[in-house]
Design an enzyme around this catalytic site. Structure first.
Site, PDB file in Angstrom:
ATOM      1  N   ARG A 121       0.820  -1.206   0.000  1.00 31.31           N
ATOM      2  CA  ARG A 121       0.000   0.000   0.000  1.00 31.31           C
ATOM      3  C   ARG A 121       0.854   1.255   0.000  1.00 31.31           C
ATOM      4  O   ARG A 121       0.616   2.171  -0.757  1.00 31.31           O
ATOM      5  CB  ARG A 121      -0.894  -0.030   1.246  1.00 31.31           C
ATOM      6  CG  ARG A 121      -1.563   1.276   1.541  1.00 31.31           C
ATOM      7  CD  ARG A 121      -2.720   1.110   2.461  1.00 31.31           C
ATOM      8  NE  ARG A 121      -3.652   0.152   1.942  1.00 31.31           N
ATOM      9  CZ  ARG A 121      -4.317  -0.746   2.674  1.00 31.31           C
ATOM     10  NH1 ARG A 121      -4.151  -0.773   3.971  1.00 31.31           N
ATOM     11  NH2 ARG A 121      -5.157  -1.591   2.119  1.00 31.31           N
ATOM     12  N   TYR A 122       1.828   1.290   0.868  1.00 29.85           N
ATOM     13  CA  TYR A 122       2.687   2.475   0.977  1.00 29.85           C
ATOM     14  C   TYR A 122       3.918   2.272   0.085  1.00 29.85           C
ATOM     15  O   TYR A 122       4.296   1.133  -0.198  1.00 29.85           O
ATOM     16  CB  TYR A 122       3.125   2.664   2.430  1.00 29.85           C
ATOM     17  CG  TYR A 122       1.974   2.796   3.400  1.00 29.85           C
ATOM     18  CD1 TYR A 122       1.313   4.009   3.549  1.00 29.85           C
ATOM     19  CD2 TYR A 122       1.557   1.715   4.168  1.00 29.85           C
ATOM     20  CE1 TYR A 122       0.263   4.140   4.455  1.00 29.85           C
ATOM     21  CE2 TYR A 122       0.511   1.841   5.072  1.00 29.85           C
ATOM     22  CZ  TYR A 122      -0.138   3.055   5.208  1.00 29.85           C
ATOM     23  OH  TYR A 122      -1.165   3.179   6.090  1.00 29.85           O
ATOM     24  N   ARG A 125       7.178   0.111   1.827  1.00 30.95           N
ATOM     25  CA  ARG A 125       7.030  -1.012   2.761  1.00 30.95           C
ATOM     26  C   ARG A 125       5.870  -1.915   2.355  1.00 30.95           C
ATOM     27  O   ARG A 125       4.936  -1.467   1.689  1.00 30.95           O
ATOM     28  CB  ARG A 125       6.836  -0.514   4.193  1.00 30.95           C
ATOM     29  CG  ARG A 125       5.726   0.517   4.357  1.00 30.95           C
ATOM     30  CD  ARG A 125       6.029   1.399   5.558  1.00 30.95           C
ATOM     31  NE  ARG A 125       4.958   2.345   5.856  1.00 30.95           N
ATOM     32  CZ  ARG A 125       4.839   3.532   5.278  1.00 30.95           C
ATOM     33  NH1 ARG A 125       5.690   3.896   4.330  1.00 30.95           N
ATOM     34  NH2 ARG A 125       3.861   4.350   5.616  1.00 30.95           N
ATOM     35  N   CYS A 134      -3.964 -17.599  14.871  1.00 25.77           N
ATOM     36  CA  CYS A 134      -3.611 -16.798  16.034  1.00 25.77           C
ATOM     37  C   CYS A 134      -3.791 -17.673  17.261  1.00 25.77           C
ATOM     38  O   CYS A 134      -4.555 -18.636  17.246  1.00 25.77           O
ATOM     39  CB  CYS A 134      -4.533 -15.599  16.156  1.00 25.77           C
ATOM     40  SG  CYS A 134      -4.338 -14.468  14.791  1.00 25.77           S
ATOM     41  N   CYS A 138      -9.368 -12.892  18.427  1.00 24.33           N
ATOM     42  CA  CYS A 138      -9.909 -11.698  19.084  1.00 24.33           C
ATOM     43  C   CYS A 138     -11.238 -11.345  18.435  1.00 24.33           C
ATOM     44  O   CYS A 138     -11.339 -11.334  17.200  1.00 24.33           O
ATOM     45  CB  CYS A 138      -8.947 -10.536  18.931  1.00 24.33           C
ATOM     46  SG  CYS A 138      -7.279 -10.964  19.432  1.00 24.33           S
ATOM     47  N   CYS A 141     -11.212  -8.520  15.796  1.00 24.04           N
ATOM     48  CA  CYS A 141     -10.188  -8.619  14.752  1.00 24.04           C
ATOM     49  C   CYS A 141     -10.665  -8.014  13.430  1.00 24.04           C
ATOM     50  O   CYS A 141     -11.734  -8.338  12.929  1.00 24.04           O
ATOM     51  CB  CYS A 141      -9.804 -10.073  14.528  1.00 24.04           C
ATOM     52  SG  CYS A 141      -8.519 -10.232  13.289  1.00 24.04           S
ATOM     53  N   ARG A 143      -9.256  -8.642  10.683  1.00 22.38           N
ATOM     54  CA  ARG A 143      -9.054  -9.661   9.635  1.00 22.38           C
ATOM     55  C   ARG A 143      -9.873 -10.904   9.922  1.00 22.38           C
ATOM     56  O   ARG A 143      -9.421 -12.023   9.693  1.00 22.38           O
ATOM     57  CB  ARG A 143      -7.580 -10.019   9.517  1.00 22.38           C
ATOM     58  CG  ARG A 143      -6.748  -8.831   9.152  1.00 22.38           C
ATOM     59  CD  ARG A 143      -5.441  -9.187   8.491  1.00 22.38           C
ATOM     60  NE  ARG A 143      -4.709  -7.964   8.274  1.00 22.38           N
ATOM     61  CZ  ARG A 143      -3.605  -7.613   8.934  1.00 22.38           C
ATOM     62  NH1 ARG A 143      -3.077  -8.427   9.812  1.00 22.38           N
ATOM     63  NH2 ARG A 143      -3.035  -6.465   8.693  1.00 22.38           N
ATOM     64  N   ASP A 302     -11.942  -0.558  13.060  1.00 22.27           N
ATOM     65  CA  ASP A 302     -12.236  -0.609  11.618  1.00 22.27           C
ATOM     66  C   ASP A 302     -13.693  -0.965  11.338  1.00 22.27           C
ATOM     67  O   ASP A 302     -14.391  -1.513  12.187  1.00 22.27           O
ATOM     68  CB  ASP A 302     -11.347  -1.666  10.949  1.00 22.27           C
ATOM     69  CG  ASP A 302      -9.902  -1.204  10.853  1.00 22.27           C
ATOM     70  OD1 ASP A 302      -9.679   0.005  10.763  1.00 22.27           O
ATOM     71  OD2 ASP A 302      -9.015  -2.080  10.891  1.00 22.27           O
ATOM     72  N   ASP A 339      -7.671   3.990  10.107  1.00 24.90           N
ATOM     73  CA  ASP A 339      -7.206   3.315   8.899  1.00 24.90           C
ATOM     74  C   ASP A 339      -8.300   3.545   7.860  1.00 24.90           C
ATOM     75  O   ASP A 339      -9.435   3.078   8.033  1.00 24.90           O
ATOM     76  CB  ASP A 339      -7.004   1.813   9.176  1.00 24.90           C
ATOM     77  CG  ASP A 339      -5.671   1.338   8.645  1.00 24.90           C
ATOM     78  OD1 ASP A 339      -5.214   1.913   7.640  1.00 24.90           O
ATOM     79  OD2 ASP A 339      -5.112   0.396   9.224  1.00 24.90           O
ATOM     80  N   LYS A 346      -3.237   4.839   7.008  1.00 20.85           N
ATOM     81  CA  LYS A 346      -3.538   5.429   8.325  1.00 20.85           C
ATOM     82  C   LYS A 346      -3.568   6.944   8.259  1.00 20.85           C
ATOM     83  O   LYS A 346      -2.705   7.565   7.664  1.00 20.85           O
ATOM     84  CB  LYS A 346      -2.477   5.002   9.332  1.00 20.85           C
ATOM     85  CG  LYS A 346      -2.527   3.528   9.624  1.00 20.85           C
ATOM     86  CD  LYS A 346      -1.397   3.120  10.521  1.00 20.85           C
ATOM     87  CE  LYS A 346      -1.188   1.635  10.413  1.00 20.85           C
ATOM     88  NZ  LYS A 346      -0.619   1.219   9.111  1.00 20.85           N
TER      89      LYS A 346
HETATM   90  S1  SF4 Z   1      -6.434  -9.134  16.346  1.00 18.20           S
HETATM   91 FE1  SF4 Z   1      -6.844 -10.705  14.789  1.00 18.20          FE
HETATM   92  S2  SF4 Z   1      -4.888 -11.051  13.805  1.00 18.20           S
HETATM   93 FE2  SF4 Z   1      -4.493 -10.029  15.764  1.00 18.20          FE
HETATM   94  S3  SF4 Z   1      -4.146 -11.655  17.236  1.00 18.20           S
HETATM   95 FE3  SF4 Z   1      -6.265 -11.129  17.341  1.00 18.20          FE
HETATM   96  S4  SF4 Z   1      -7.298 -12.547  15.952  1.00 18.20           S
HETATM   97 FE4  SF4 Z   1      -5.142 -12.562  15.450  1.00 18.20          FE
END
Ligand code: SF4
Length: 443
Positions: A121-122, A125, A134, A138, A141, A143, A302, A339, A346
């Site tokens: 994207r940038y 990087r 993971c 979470c 998350c 993603r 997000d 974001d 960002k």
């Molecule tokens: S926020 Fe998402 S990518 Fe990060 S540790 Fe938690 S589940 Fe995994």
């Protein structure tokens, strides 16, 4: 060695023969991750009614449940509905609500992906998704679309495509390994991946984004540190959201990383009813700094699918920054960022400190409400910079300074140095020569 009775109870229930000695084994923790509602109820004594159980099952069918026994032990079961650890780990039926503005890939990471696994994207990087697993899933998350999908663990062959892209794209000087969690890879795989990336001449720095110190601190083993140490400069960004996540075990993991010589940063996400409070964030920042972690970003949550119950207005983030800027050390506060939905990257946000502006004065205010003026310089050469640097007066030799200088006999031996003789200071013969030269000149 185990830290408290709650952990002891969980370990006892997981294994008939109490698993105390295995508690700190990260593989044991992963093997016994809590993935079902029944296991959660059994290990915590928290019970849900039938209606709620049905909703929860529907939720976990869409977004899987996975909590390490360690993170589970941090839940306050007497006040779990209000508990920040529970809310981040367990989730609820609200996750099934998807608003019109919410997307499965709100940051368009897939669209900015030239090859599988890379988000470019940038300019200088790339983000390299090296795992989709993971230690804990979470609930907030961003993603969610990727993590927890067991069919999507990149193989070495797939990772090689990302490495090849980085090698062929010479403007990439910074590679951020993310996922999922890169520390979910085996030691051998991490070693291989870092060594392959480090061989690329234009890559100056590697970063790792990980939540491991928060949810599975025992993964930070001495062996892992000795592998990582081979690949400096390596920056590590972790993801603490609440002071309650800072425990003796997580402190130990952070100390190992800091002692290993890795600069540590933290990226928090602002979450409604978890940490949307100036006091919570300030305490978190202070605790992080005490553990040698620089608060790096505070993210606006997000627009990911199923996160509406976690989102706060942007104003809440501004309010929190207002309570940090000036009120605590600059290095102890993060940058608040949004974001950009759609993939703009960002965008930093902060309260307004410029109240007004003229051609020669700026009116500013400080954190206490003091209003002050800054007088602009009137002798500033207002040059228009057209980015054509040929006629610029600034020092544009940006090479590193050369501190090495040969001295003494070394000068005579060096092929790089033109000196052919060394003469002691105040040598009479040379002095005479100088006098004669002066005489001749003055004559
Ligand atoms: S926020 Fe998402 S990518 Fe990060 S540790 Fe938690 S589940 Fe995994």
């Amino acid at each position: 060695m185990i830290y408290n009775q709650k952990q002891q109870n969980i370990a006892n229930r997981i294994e008939d023969n109490p698993g105390i000695s295995n508690w700190k084994d990260w593989k044991w923790q992963l093997k016994h991750s809590i993935k079902t509602l029944e296991a959660f109820e059994y290990l915590t004594d928290i019970k849900f009614d039938e209606k709620e159980k049905m909703d929860l099952r529907r939720t976990f069918d869409k977004f899987p449940l996975s909590i390490t026994p360690y993170y589970l032990s941090l839940i306050d079961k007497n006040n779990f509905r209000n508990d920040p650890v529970f809310k981040q780990a367990f989730g609820g039926v609200e996750e099934l609500t998807t608003l019109k503005s919410e997307l499965s890939d709100p940051l368009s990471e897939e669209k900015d992906s030239p090859v599988e696994g890379i988000t470019h994207r940038y300019p200088d990087r790339v983000l390299f998704h090296v795992s989709n697993v993971c230690a804990m899933y979470c609930r907030h998350c961003t993603r969610k679309r990727k993590v927890g999908d067991i069919d999507f663990i990149p193989s070495k062959e797939q990772l090689k495509k990302g490495i090849q892209y980085i090698a062929e794209t010479t403007q990439v000087r910074d590679v951020l390994l993310s996922g999922g969690d890169p520390f979910m890879l085996s030691d051998e795989m991490i070693d291989w991946l870092l060594s392959e990336i480090s061989k690329i001449p234009h890559v100056e720095v590697i970063r790792i984004g990980t939540r491991i110190p928060v949810v599975l601190p025992y993964r930070i083993t001495d062996k892992l540190i000795s592998i990582l140490k081979k690949y400096q400069p390596l920056f590590i960004n972790t993801h603490f959201n609440h002071p309650r996540e800072i425990t003796p075990s997580s402190k130990e993991a952070l100390a190992k990383l800091a002692d290993g010589g890795f600069p540590l940063g933290n990226q928090s996400v602002l979450l409604a009813n978890v940490n949307d409070c100036p006091k919570i964030i300030k305490t978190l920042c202070h605790k992080l700094v005490k553990n040698r972690v620089k608060p790096y970003y505070l993210y606006q949550c997000d627009l990911s699918e199923g996160l509406s119950h976690f989102r706060t207005p942007i104003g809440k983030g501004i309010e929190i920054m207002e309570s940090l800027i000036g009120h605590t050390s600059g290095f102890a506060r993060p940058t608040f960022v949004v974001d950009a939905p759609g993939g703009g990257g960002k965008i930093p946000l902060m309260p307004n400190y410029i109240l007004s502006w003229s051609t020669n004065k700026v009116v500013l205010r400080n954190y206490e409400g003091v209003i002050t003026t800054y007088e602009e310089p009137d002798n500033y050469d207002n040059k228009l910079c057209d980015r054509n640097c040929d006629n610029c007066v600034l020092e544009l030799n940006l090479d590193e300074g050369n501190e090495y200088e040969a001295i003494g006999i070394e000068k005579l031996l060096s092929d790089e140095n033109d000196t052919i003789c060394l003469v002691p200071e105040n040598n009479e013969r040379i002095q005479r020569r100088d006098d004669t030269e002066n005489y001749t000149e003055n004559d």
